[in-house]
Design an enzyme around this catalytic site. Structure first.
Site, short mmCIF file in Angstrom:
data_model
loop_
_atom_site.label_atom_id
_atom_site.label_comp_id
_atom_site.label_asym_id
_atom_site.label_seq_id
_atom_site.Cartn_x
_atom_site.Cartn_y
_atom_site.Cartn_z
N GLN A 9 10.85 -0.13 32.24
CA GLN A 9 12.30 -0.14 32.08
C GLN A 9 12.75 -1.27 31.16
OE1 GLN A 9 13.92 0.86 35.83
NE2 GLN A 9 16.03 0.51 35.26
N SER A 88 4.92 -1.65 35.26
CA SER A 88 5.82 -1.10 36.29
C SER A 88 5.91 0.43 36.15
CB SER A 88 7.20 -1.78 36.17
OG SER A 88 8.02 -1.41 37.24
N LEU A 89 7.06 0.94 35.76
CA LEU A 89 7.23 2.39 35.55
C LEU A 89 6.14 2.95 34.64
CD1 LEU A 89 8.94 5.09 35.09
CD2 LEU A 89 9.97 3.85 33.20
N ARG A 113 11.36 8.24 42.22
CA ARG A 113 11.25 6.77 42.23
C ARG A 113 12.57 6.15 41.76
NH1 ARG A 113 9.64 2.60 38.42
NH2 ARG A 113 8.17 1.08 39.30
N HIS A 195 10.58 -4.85 42.51
CA HIS A 195 9.33 -5.56 42.85
C HIS A 195 9.59 -6.75 43.79
CE1 HIS A 195 7.33 -2.99 40.02
NE2 HIS A 195 8.25 -3.30 39.12
N GLN A 244 3.28 -0.97 44.62
CA GLN A 244 3.87 -1.56 43.42
C GLN A 244 5.38 -1.84 43.54
OE1 GLN A 244 5.64 0.27 40.22
NE2 GLN A 244 3.86 0.11 38.88
#
Length: 296
Positions: A9, A88-89, A113, A195, A244
């Protein structure tokens, strides 16, 4: 060895993916499939939307995923990863790239998500902040000493960490970071504390969806944000993907491990060049590149 890396992101931009759509029948087919799966024309927002439209989490995450994955498909036979990782993503994009997940299932998970994270953001006023110029250990210690929920969330490169937590705790922690000598401690324009423990409701929601999805053994290892080591076991991949959401993104450590395991070229697949910059800051000798649409 070729390491392919996939952004998360923040890499989005207006017009993203339009060149792919215009140049490739494969891309057109996958973008149209995505519109059907998502139930709205994400292509309209990606190609012609405003920065505000693109910034909504439910749009941003699928948009970046689509740009990355469709570009990897358009690369055709030249796309031969020996290892993959995603920030991440970006981990979902990486898992399509190495064959652990089919495109359709991964897009469905990314959409779930995004919506689950959006929902979790609305429960508690929370945010994230970038801290520049402090050692990891100092950032971790100052987070621990701050009242409320605030944790180290993204280990992006040496001297660049992102912290995540409750708004008040983040503001307090930022002041402490500056007093301790941070070059900058800057609150980021994000919707919530990604996170961090505040993402627990989203983690639970996504866990059910991930458990119900079939993952297969990939063609090459993924270096996951949670463990930073090479993973090929589908059960372990699932477990790390679920963890995660509330665990930190250990990007620095993942890149270091990939280099130790033989990565010689890091190719960023998707919008922007953020990860190339981070890789260079982690290891100056690393060779980096952007994946490019093949010439006609």
């Amino acid at each position: 060895m070729n390491a392919y890396v996939f952004p998360g992101q923040g890499a989005q931009f207006v017009g993203m993916g339009l060149d792919l759509y215009e140049k490739s029948p494969i891309a057109q087919e996958l973008f149209e499939k995505a519109n059907n799966i998502l139930g709205f024309h994400i292509t309209d927002i990606m190609f012609e939307g405003t920065p505000e439209d693109l910034k909504q989490t439910k749009v941003t995450q699928p948009a970046i995923f689509l740009h990355s994955v469709i570009l990897s498909k358009v690369l055709g036979d030249s796309f031969k990863p020996n290892m993959v990782a995603g920030h991440s993503l970006g981990e979902f994009s990486a898992l399509v790239a190495n064959g652990a997940l089919p495109f359709e299932d991964a897009l469905t998970l990314v959409s779930k998500r995004a919506l689950a994270m959006q929902k979790a953001c609305e429960v508690t006023p929370s945010t994230m902040a970038a801290v520049l110029g402090l050692a990891d250990a100092d950032v971790e210690r100052l987070c621990e000493e701050t009242e409320g929920i605030v944790v180290a969330a993204n280990y992006n490169c040496p001297g660049q960490l992102v912290i995540s937590g409750e708004v008040e705790a983040i503001n307090t922690a930022c002041e402490k970071m500056k007093e301790a000598g941070a070059r900058r401690a800057l609150v980021l324009p994000v919707g919530g504390a990604f996170h961090s423990p505040l993402m627990e409701p989203a983690r639970e929601e996504l866990a059910a969806a991930i458990e119900a999805t079939k993952f297969v053994t990939p063609t090459c290892p993924i270096y996951q944000n949670v463990t930073t080591t090479a993973v090929t076991d589908p059960t372990e991949i699932k477990k790390n993907l679920i963890a995660q959401l509330t665990a930190p993104v250990k990007w620095t450590q993942s890149v270091e491990q990939m280099i130790a395991d033989g990565a010689t070229l890091f190719t960023e697949v998707g919008p922007g060049k953020v990860l190339q910059g981070l890789v260079k800051k982690i290891n100056k000798q690393s060779v980096v590149a952007s994946a490019e649409i093949p010439a006609e």
